[in-house]
Write an enzyme that holds these catalytic residues in place. Structure first.
Site, PDB file in Angstrom:
ATOM      1  N   ALA A   9      -5.284  -0.240  -4.990  1.00  0.00           N
ATOM      2  CA  ALA A   9      -6.138  -0.363  -3.809  1.00  0.00           C
ATOM      3  C   ALA A   9      -5.883   0.779  -2.827  1.00  0.00           C
ATOM      4  O   ALA A   9      -4.807   1.395  -2.813  1.00  0.00           O
ATOM      5  CB  ALA A   9      -5.870  -1.699  -3.122  1.00  0.00           C
ATOM      6  N   ILE A  11      -5.218   0.800   0.307  1.00  0.00           N
ATOM      7  CA  ILE A  11      -4.077   0.657   1.207  1.00  0.00           C
ATOM      8  C   ILE A  11      -2.773   0.978   0.492  1.00  0.00           C
ATOM      9  O   ILE A  11      -1.829   1.482   1.104  1.00  0.00           O
ATOM     10  CB  ILE A  11      -4.033  -0.760   1.830  1.00  0.00           C
ATOM     11  CG1 ILE A  11      -3.039  -0.776   2.999  1.00  0.00           C
ATOM     12  CG2 ILE A  11      -3.702  -1.824   0.788  1.00  0.00           C
ATOM     13  CD1 ILE A  11      -3.121  -2.022   3.849  1.00  0.00           C
ATOM     14  N   SER A  32      -2.672  -1.762 -12.893  1.00  0.00           N
ATOM     15  CA  SER A  32      -4.082  -1.972 -12.609  1.00  0.00           C
ATOM     16  C   SER A  32      -4.684  -2.653 -13.829  1.00  0.00           C
ATOM     17  O   SER A  32      -4.130  -2.585 -14.938  1.00  0.00           O
ATOM     18  CB  SER A  32      -4.788  -0.642 -12.342  1.00  0.00           C
ATOM     19  OG  SER A  32      -6.196  -0.802 -12.290  1.00  0.00           O
ATOM     20  N   LYS A  93      -1.738  -9.054   4.290  1.00  0.00           N
ATOM     21  CA  LYS A  93      -2.298 -10.102   5.123  1.00  0.00           C
ATOM     22  C   LYS A  93      -3.760 -10.300   4.788  1.00  0.00           C
ATOM     23  O   LYS A  93      -4.412  -9.366   4.314  1.00  0.00           O
ATOM     24  CB  LYS A  93      -2.102  -9.810   6.597  1.00  0.00           C
ATOM     25  CG  LYS A  93      -2.270  -8.385   7.088  1.00  0.00           C
ATOM     26  CD  LYS A  93      -3.428  -7.552   6.725  1.00  0.00           C
ATOM     27  CE  LYS A  93      -4.789  -8.022   7.102  1.00  0.00           C
ATOM     28  NZ  LYS A  93      -5.881  -7.184   6.571  1.00  0.00           N
TER      29      LYS A  93
END
Length: 325
Positions: A9, A11, A32, A93
């Site tokens: 991803a 981030i 992945s 989160k």
């Protein structure tokens, strides 16, 4: 500490991997569902091992813990599976899609003796720590907190943040920061009231405005969205002054940041040197594992934040305030 990352991803590639590269910890493996993609990211970042499945990474005996940046709706499943493999988990989160699932994940990790930490990186920035210190030591009774995190999410109709099946929505994506900040300074609220809008007919909230109320009479206003320009800030107000922070959550890593206040008639601006709050987050994760202690943003904190998020969504659905137990 050697960390494995499940997912390539944005981030992970843009924030966590660079943070680890500047720390005493290592990314030992990445996985992945697309083996070629995992291998390409591994090659780009000199990561020793790559895998074409998350399960394969969990079998890697050279890692101590995993970072889970999967879409929100997949956090619970893969955090539990990592715990089953005896791996500590730093999970993005929000930890899960609701408070009930958060309790299940927290109990699951505790039963398997692994450390669980929710990745609210802003909580580890020295500026956040200073704001908390100022509020605790110099502000009289805090009466209100205003916290907002909004950014424009356009031209990406297939973005996971717009997918109700993956627990998308602006409150889940960025509003959770505003809720966290309100709770950081005022504690857990007694009730919540919220209004949402879905401007894309996507099935998730693209805007939310909420009020958190406290028996003391204090209140917090939280706002989040995908439909307006970038804003991320909080302001804490008390009878004798206020504290304000801009660029509050996704703070830049390459330039200084500021905290502004006016307390008892004294104005000030404090400047904090450029620092990578993601690196500080990982350092805290490793320290909590070594000490056998719950992290600052551990399981109990994740559950409490999700209870408020649940109440805001319930209020928006009902069109009425909702009590929070």
């Amino acid at each position: 500490m050697d960390i494995g990352i499940i997912s390539t991803a944005d981030i992970a590639r843009g924030s966590l991997i660079p943070a680890l590269e500047g720390s005493d910890h290592d990314v030992a493996a990445i996985a992945s569902r697309d083996a070629d993609r995992a291998r390409a990211v591994a090659d780009d970042h000199d990561i020793p091992r790559s895998y074409g499945s998350y399960e394969a990474l969990f079998e890697d005996e050279g890692i101590d813990g995993v970072y889970n940046p999967l879409p929100n709706g997949l956090h619970a499943e893969w955090t539990k599976k990592a715990a089953d493999a005896g791996l500590h988990v730093l999970c993005e989160k929000p930890l899960t899609e609701d408070a009930e699932a958060a309790r299940e994940v927290v109990d699951h990790c505790a039963d398997r003796g692994v450390t669980l930490m929710e990745a609210f990186m802003y909580r580890y920035h020295p500026r956040t720590e200073r704001a908390v210190e100022l509020a605790r030591e110099e502000l009289d009774e805090i009466r209100s907190v205003n916290a907002s995190f909004k950014f424009p999410l356009y031209g990406r109709p297939d973005d996971v943040r717009l997918d109700p099946g993956l627990a998308g929505g602006s409150l889940m994506d960025v509003g959770c920061y505003a809720v966290s900040a309100a709770r950081l300074f005022l504690g857990d609220p007694d009730s919540a009231y919220a209004h949402t809008d879905d401007s894309r007919d996507s099935g998730v909230d693209t805007e939310l405005a909420g009020v958190l109320e406290y028996e003391s009479g204090a209140s917090a206003r939280v706002a989040c969205g995908f439909d307006t320009q970038l804003v991320q800030r909080y302001r804490v107000e008390a009878s004798n002054g206020w504290i304000e922070v801009r660029d509050a959550f996704d703070a830049p890593t390459a330039e200084p940041v500021e905290l502004e206040y006016r307390i008892d008639g004294r104005s000030g601006v404090e400047t904090f040197d450029a620092i990578d709050q993601y690196r500080l987050e990982v350092d805290h994760f490793a320290e909590a594992i070594e000490a056998g202690e719950e992290p600052r943003t551990g399981g109990s904190e994740a559950i409490a934040n999700m209870q408020v998020i649940d109440a805001l969504y319930e209020s928006a659905d009902r069109g009425a305030p909702v009590s929070i137990e």
